[in-house]
Scaffold this motif. Structure first.
Motif, short mmCIF file in Angstrom:
data_model
loop_
_atom_site.label_atom_id
_atom_site.label_comp_id
_atom_site.label_asym_id
_atom_site.label_seq_id
_atom_site.Cartn_x
_atom_site.Cartn_y
_atom_site.Cartn_z
N GLY A 108 23.27 -0.88 -7.31
CA GLY A 108 24.10 -2.24 -7.14
C GLY A 108 25.37 -1.72 -6.14
N ASP A 109 26.33 -2.70 -6.17
CA ASP A 109 27.59 -2.42 -5.26
C ASP A 109 28.06 -0.93 -5.62
OD1 ASP A 109 26.97 -4.96 -4.32
OD2 ASP A 109 28.31 -6.00 -5.68
N ALA A 110 28.28 -0.60 -6.79
CA ALA A 110 29.15 0.43 -7.02
C ALA A 110 28.30 1.80 -6.41
CB ALA A 110 29.26 0.94 -8.46
N PHE A 112 26.32 1.44 -3.66
CA PHE A 112 26.65 1.53 -2.28
C PHE A 112 27.91 1.96 -1.67
CE2 PHE A 112 22.96 -1.32 -2.38
CZ PHE A 112 22.21 -0.91 -1.24
N LYS A 113 29.09 1.75 -2.46
CA LYS A 113 30.29 2.09 -2.24
C LYS A 113 30.41 3.86 -2.19
CE LYS A 113 32.74 -2.27 -3.94
NZ LYS A 113 33.75 -2.56 -4.95
N ARG A 114 29.75 4.23 -3.17
CA ARG A 114 29.75 5.78 -3.40
C ARG A 114 29.00 6.23 -1.95
NH1 ARG A 114 30.73 9.80 -6.51
NH2 ARG A 114 29.26 11.49 -6.75
N GLN A 116 28.76 5.12 0.59
CA GLN A 116 29.40 5.14 2.06
C GLN A 116 30.75 6.18 1.81
OE1 GLN A 116 29.18 2.86 4.74
NE2 GLN A 116 30.62 4.50 5.40
N GLN A 195 20.80 4.63 3.89
CA GLN A 195 21.71 3.73 3.47
C GLN A 195 20.92 2.49 4.18
OE1 GLN A 195 25.45 3.33 6.13
NE2 GLN A 195 26.43 2.68 4.14
N GLN A 199 19.58 -0.70 2.09
CA GLN A 199 20.02 -2.28 2.31
C GLN A 199 18.77 -3.01 2.60
OE1 GLN A 199 22.53 -1.11 5.82
NE2 GLN A 199 24.32 -0.99 4.70
#
Length: 231
Positions: A108-110, A112-114, A116, A195, A199
């Motif tokens: 999830g979004d969390a 992907f933030k990690r 990055q 990544q 995506q």
């Protein structure tokens, strides 16, 4: 260190896991070099616990191949020898490919933030990285990517193999036997490729990217070992 229970109080299991994680990291970062004697008494005093949980953690580390109990001496940190660990490394390469097919987890979004944030650290590594900081980053990346499979037996085996073999790279890097600039560049490109694959929702590709890079890293270590043998 492991997180505590929801009320902020660590359980016995939490404390055991935290102690294991700390000692394992010290071994893999060479804070405890090979042949270091690990004293149950000293560790119990440092962590404010009895010798029993320390003894259990040391037994677990021995099962994982990171320490060895020597009669009349005590618990000693094992050496990281590529010849002895070659089969473990090869198994790690092959099992990594299974993370894309055995109970894969779409992040999830969390996540992907990690990821990055890890890529940003990898970029900085090319400027101010050290073998130790690179290894710390690699450990964080490993634990993050392990979340992409929910297959618990696979996760446990991969974790064991990873920490068994992790010191091989760091030992070579500290001896300046690897091109660190090249190592950092390759690693950053791996994360960026992962990544892009994530995506696209292609977890199979993510697993294959990891497998390829682990295999290439292993082959670089083997090549260096063979070069040493002929010098």
């Amino acid at each position: 260190m492991a997180d505590g229970a929801s009320d902020g109080v660590m359980t016995v299991k939490d404390r055991h896991a935290a102690l294991h994680e700390t000692l394992r990291q010290r071994i893999c970062l060479l804070d405890y070099p090979p042949a270091t004697h690990l004293s149950e008494i000293a560790l119990a005093q440092e962590f404010g616990t009895s010798r029993t949980p320390v003894r259990r953690v040391l037994a677990r580390l021995e099962e994982e191949g990171l320490v060895q109990s020597v009669h009349g001496v005590g618990t000693i940190v094992t050496d990281a020898d590529i010849t002895e660990l070659e089969q473990a490394y090869r198994l790690r390469v092959e099992l990594t490919a299974l993370t894309g097919t055995l109970d894969p987890v779409m992040p999830g979004d969390a996540f992907f933030k990690r990821l990055q944030a890890l890529i940003d650290r990898a970029v900085e590594m090319g400027v101010s990285g050290t073998p130790r900081s690179f290894t710390e980053l690699d450990m964080d990346v490993f634990q993050t990517l392990l979340q992409l499979t929910a297959n618990d037996p696979l996760r446990k085996v991969l974790e064991r193999l990873y920490y068994q073999t992790k010191r091989l790279w760091l030992v070579r890097a500290i001896k300046a036997e690897l091109d660190l600039e090249d190592e950092y560049r390759i690693f950053r490109h791996e994360l960026e490729a992962i990544q892009i694959a994530l995506q696209s929702g292609d977890l199979g590709a993510v697993a294959q990217i990891q497998r390829a890079h682990i295999s290439m890293s292993f082959n670089r270590l083997v090549r260096r070992r063979n070069e040493d043998a002929t010098e």
